[in-house]
Design an enzyme around this catalytic site. Sequence first.
Site, mmCIF file in Angstrom:
data_model
loop_
_atom_site.group_PDB
_atom_site.id
_atom_site.type_symbol
_atom_site.label_atom_id
_atom_site.label_comp_id
_atom_site.label_asym_id
_atom_site.label_seq_id
_atom_site.Cartn_x
_atom_site.Cartn_y
_atom_site.Cartn_z
ATOM 1 N N ASP A 172 41.817 38.469 42.794
ATOM 2 C CA ASP A 172 41.944 37.310 43.633
ATOM 3 C C ASP A 172 43.545 36.983 43.915
ATOM 4 O O ASP A 172 43.652 36.590 44.954
ATOM 5 C CB ASP A 172 41.230 36.047 43.481
ATOM 6 C CG ASP A 172 42.047 35.394 42.211
ATOM 7 O OD1 ASP A 172 42.097 35.720 41.351
ATOM 8 O OD2 ASP A 172 42.466 34.179 42.473
ATOM 9 N N ASP A 177 38.963 40.610 37.244
ATOM 10 C CA ASP A 177 39.569 39.543 36.968
ATOM 11 C C ASP A 177 38.582 38.392 36.576
ATOM 12 O O ASP A 177 37.498 38.568 37.143
ATOM 13 C CB ASP A 177 40.471 39.221 38.016
ATOM 14 C CG ASP A 177 41.337 37.790 37.772
ATOM 15 O OD1 ASP A 177 41.826 37.617 36.606
ATOM 16 O OD2 ASP A 177 41.224 37.071 38.622
ATOM 17 N N ASP A 197 39.383 34.182 36.467
ATOM 18 C CA ASP A 197 39.625 33.160 37.118
ATOM 19 C C ASP A 197 39.868 33.367 38.622
ATOM 20 O O ASP A 197 40.795 34.007 39.020
ATOM 21 C CB ASP A 197 40.867 32.454 36.598
ATOM 22 C CG ASP A 197 40.790 31.878 35.193
ATOM 23 O OD1 ASP A 197 39.739 30.991 34.877
ATOM 24 O OD2 ASP A 197 41.433 32.398 34.266
#
Length: 342
Positions: free
Chosen positions: A218, A23, A25
Amino acid sequence: MTAAQAGTQGATLRSLYDVLLLDLDGTVYRGAEVVPGAREAVADTDSRVLYVTNNASRRPGEVAQHLRDLGFPAQPADVVTSSQSAARLLAQRIPAGSPVLVVGTDALAEEVAGVGLTPVRTADADPVAVVQGHSPETGWAILAEATLAIRAGALWIATNVDSTLPTERGLVLGNGSMVAAVRSATGAEPVVAGKPAAPLLADAITRGSATRPLVVGDRLDTDIEGANAVGADSLLVLTGVSTVADLLRAPVAQRPTYVASSLGCLDVAATALRVSARGPWPVSFDDGDLHLGGPGPASTGDAPMEALRCILDIAWANPGFGRIVATDDAARAVLAAWGPVH
């Protein structure tokens, strides 16, 4: 059998997987800032790395250039975006040349055109579909056009439904918040391309020809749930949206294989990063509460993460637990490092 199940004692996390699906961001960067340790972890690897992002606002080449500017190795082919997956879903569902109302950036419109469809910006063009992705310029006018088209029967595809977007200033509203406005106005539900839906990660696995992919992110509700949807192992890093409190109460679909503070864990033994109650921090469930004690002699020294991995199995087995009770000073220090958990 997953790579985590087949892993040998002492093998590093990165060595067990043939492709890392990262991922962006909150995992690799936050806006213009690199997440500490991420650059070194990604630059120092022989593994195939693909950057898999729900954010549909930029072209793959622009994302790759941003990554290179921040010191990450990246080419456009290494970037898999939800706009690409959304365009593929559109092409599978509607005839070639069909008008598609685009709510999002020109980058999203280009992906639509690239699969032989016709991007438009008004419901007066009689679009047979609407595709909605993040753009900081999205306003009432284009949302109104989308509402008109969807209420008239157009297929609706959302690139992703993330309610928030991590930036260097903190969390701001994401595409899912804009999708919610259109949902409220239409009563419709979109087909979703991005995580946690399967299409984006499935596309990334196909592009990487992966047989043992590791999904890293995240967010429990997108990255980890998406990994579970495609049957892949996952690593949650606590550098973005999801917190220790979220992790302790995670539903089954959002439970990761591994947990770490950041991407710097890739060269740590995978067995040390797995969620397991068989660790050096004693945990018990008593009178509705979880009781955490100090570490035994097998402790590695990364107390907050080590204790977290030990407690998760028991927390997940007792999802209605009340408090976490520290039974000694070491456990109290861990609870303080975790932050609010109730």
